[in-house]
Design a protein around this motif. Structure first.
Motif, PDB file in Angstrom:
ATOM      1  N   ILE A 109      16.036 -17.570 -28.324  1.00 40.86           N
ATOM      2  CA  ILE A 109      16.405 -16.568 -27.322  1.00 40.86           C
ATOM      3  C   ILE A 109      17.339 -17.272 -26.346  1.00 40.86           C
ATOM      4  CG2 ILE A 109      15.615 -14.971 -25.543  1.00 40.86           C
ATOM      5  CD1 ILE A 109      12.880 -14.916 -26.981  1.00 40.86           C
ATOM      6  N   TYR A 110      18.589 -16.840 -26.344  1.00 36.70           N
ATOM      7  CA  TYR A 110      19.628 -17.525 -25.561  1.00 36.70           C
ATOM      8  C   TYR A 110      20.394 -16.493 -24.758  1.00 36.70           C
ATOM      9  CZ  TYR A 110      22.920 -21.464 -24.896  1.00 36.70           C
ATOM     10  OH  TYR A 110      23.667 -22.488 -24.386  1.00 36.70           O
ATOM     11  N   GLU A 111      20.583 -16.795 -23.479  1.00 46.84           N
ATOM     12  CA  GLU A 111      21.332 -15.906 -22.587  1.00 46.84           C
ATOM     13  C   GLU A 111      22.069 -16.765 -21.567  1.00 46.84           C
ATOM     14  OE1 GLU A 111      20.348 -12.110 -19.747  1.00 46.84           O
ATOM     15  OE2 GLU A 111      18.870 -13.728 -19.763  1.00 46.84           O
ATOM     16  N   GLN A 162      26.356 -13.198 -22.197  1.00 48.14           N
ATOM     17  CA  GLN A 162      26.263 -13.065 -23.655  1.00 48.14           C
ATOM     18  C   GLN A 162      24.854 -13.500 -24.006  1.00 48.14           C
ATOM     19  OE1 GLN A 162      28.527 -15.212 -27.325  1.00 48.14           O
ATOM     20  NE2 GLN A 162      29.775 -14.561 -25.605  1.00 48.14           N
ATOM     21  N   ARG A 163      24.225 -12.773 -24.930  1.00 50.06           N
ATOM     22  CA  ARG A 163      22.846 -13.111 -25.261  1.00 50.06           C
ATOM     23  C   ARG A 163      22.541 -12.771 -26.710  1.00 50.06           C
ATOM     24  NH1 ARG A 163      20.525  -9.558 -20.226  1.00 50.06           N
ATOM     25  NH2 ARG A 163      21.347  -7.560 -20.815  1.00 50.06           N
ATOM     26  N   ILE A 164      21.633 -13.597 -27.237  1.00 48.92           N
ATOM     27  CA  ILE A 164      21.275 -13.449 -28.642  1.00 48.92           C
ATOM     28  C   ILE A 164      19.781 -13.715 -28.805  1.00 48.92           C
ATOM     29  CG2 ILE A 164      21.721 -15.876 -29.278  1.00 48.92           C
ATOM     30  CD1 ILE A 164      23.072 -14.739 -31.861  1.00 48.92           C
ATOM     31  N   CYS A 165      19.202 -13.026 -29.761  1.00 46.28           N
ATOM     32  CA  CYS A 165      17.857 -13.312 -30.236  1.00 46.28           C
ATOM     33  C   CYS A 165      17.985 -13.415 -31.747  1.00 46.28           C
ATOM     34  CB  CYS A 165      16.884 -12.204 -29.838  1.00 46.28           C
ATOM     35  SG  CYS A 165      15.232 -12.429 -30.549  1.00 46.28           S
ATOM     36  N   ALA A 166      17.617 -14.577 -32.285  1.00 46.10           N
ATOM     37  CA  ALA A 166      17.801 -14.811 -33.721  1.00 46.10           C
ATOM     38  C   ALA A 166      16.624 -15.613 -34.267  1.00 46.10           C
ATOM     39  CB  ALA A 166      19.104 -15.557 -33.963  1.00 46.10           C
ATOM     40  N   VAL A 167      16.294 -15.340 -35.538  1.00 50.18           N
ATOM     41  CA  VAL A 167      15.126 -15.943 -36.177  1.00 50.18           C
ATOM     42  C   VAL A 167      15.557 -16.847 -37.317  1.00 50.18           C
ATOM     43  CG1 VAL A 167      13.019 -15.431 -37.488  1.00 50.18           C
ATOM     44  CG2 VAL A 167      13.642 -14.026 -35.546  1.00 50.18           C
ATOM     45  N   ASN A 168      14.850 -17.958 -37.452  1.00 56.86           N
ATOM     46  CA  ASN A 168      15.077 -18.885 -38.555  1.00 56.86           C
ATOM     47  C   ASN A 168      14.290 -18.387 -39.762  1.00 56.86           C
ATOM     48  OD1 ASN A 168      15.598 -21.079 -40.176  1.00 56.86           O
ATOM     49  ND2 ASN A 168      14.170 -22.433 -39.117  1.00 56.86           N
ATOM     50  N   LEU A 169      14.978 -18.015 -40.821  1.00 54.94           N
ATOM     51  CA  LEU A 169      14.305 -17.523 -42.024  1.00 54.94           C
ATOM     52  C   LEU A 169      14.049 -18.618 -43.055  1.00 54.94           C
ATOM     53  CD1 LEU A 169      16.140 -14.108 -42.470  1.00 54.94           C
ATOM     54  CD2 LEU A 169      13.927 -14.585 -41.403  1.00 54.94           C
ATOM     55  N   VAL A 170      14.571 -19.815 -42.810  1.00 55.98           N
ATOM     56  CA  VAL A 170      14.423 -20.907 -43.776  1.00 55.98           C
ATOM     57  C   VAL A 170      13.061 -21.556 -43.624  1.00 55.98           C
ATOM     58  CG1 VAL A 170      15.342 -23.114 -44.560  1.00 55.98           C
ATOM     59  CG2 VAL A 170      16.877 -21.325 -43.759  1.00 55.98           C
TER      60      VAL A 170
END
Length: 170
Positions: A109-111, A162-170
Motif C-alpha cells: 500500500i503506497y501513497e 498517486q497511490r497503489i494497492c497491489a498484491v504479490n501473487l508469487v
C-alpha cells in the motif's frame, strides 16, 4: 496528521491477517499504530524515531532507526512481510525492493506526492514527486494491482497524490 491515511484504511483488509507489517519511513507511526492495534507485528523504520518512543516496549512493535538514503544496504532485505506501507515518502532506489519484501499474498500500500503537487506546497522538488503512472508502471509487471489512482485530495491538506494497492501473487 495523526490519523491513518484514508487510502491505507481502505486497503488494510487486503493484508493477510496476523502477518508482519513494514511501515517504511514511518514518521510519527500513525500506520504502525493502526496495524499494532489490529494484532500485527510491526517494524517501523525511519531516520528520526523520536515520535515513536511510546512504542519502544509495546508488544509486537520493533522500531529501527536508519537513514534509508545513505547508500548502505537496506537493513531488512532478508525479511518478508504481509504488508508494506509507504506514505508521503519517495526514494526511487527503494522502489524495486518493495515488491521483493512481500510474502505470497502480501500487499503493498503506497501513497505519495506526484507532479502537480508543487502548486499546493511541499514537496516541490521533482526528485520527490512521482511522474504520471510511475507506481503503476513500476509495480504492474510484478504485482497484481488491486487499486490505483492519481488524484487531487483536499484532506488532510490539498495535495496531488498517486497511490497503489497491489498484491504479490508469487
Amino acid at each position: 496528521m495523526n490519523e491513518p491515511s484514508a487510502w491505507v484504511l481502505k486497503h488494510a483488509g487486503y493484508i493477510p491477517e496476523g502477518s508482519d507489517i513494514l511501515d517504511l519511513a514511518c514518521g510519527a507511526g500513525r500506520h504502525a499504530r493502526l496495524f499494532l492495534m489490529s494484532g500485527h507485528y510491526v517494524i517501523a523504520i525511519d531516520k528520526n524515531i523520536d515520535a515513536l518512543a511510546d512504542l519502544e516496549n509495546y508488544p509486537g512493535a520493533e522500531i529501527i532507526q536508519a537513514n534509508l538514503e545513505d547508500g548502505g544496504p537496506f537493513p531488512l532485505s532478508e525479511k518478508k512481510f504481509g504488508g508494506v506501507i509507504v506514505t508521503n515518502y519517495l526514494y526511487r532506489p527503494l522502489l524495486p525492493l518493495l515488491a521483493k519484501l512481500l510474502i505470497p499474498g502480501g500487499t503493498l500500500i503506497y501513497e505519495t506526492f506526484m507532479i502537480g503537487n508543487e502548486k499546493f506546497g511541499r514537496p516541490k522538488n521533482p526528485d520527490f514527486l512521482l511522474k504520471p503512472q510511475e507506481l503503476l508502471d513500476h509495480y504492474h509487471p510484478q504485482l497484481r494491482v488491486l487499486s490505483y489512482e492519481e488524484t487531487t485530495i483536499t484532506e488532510p491538506n490539498p495535495a496531488v497524490v498517486q497511490r497503489i494497492c497491489a498484491v504479490n501473487l508469487v
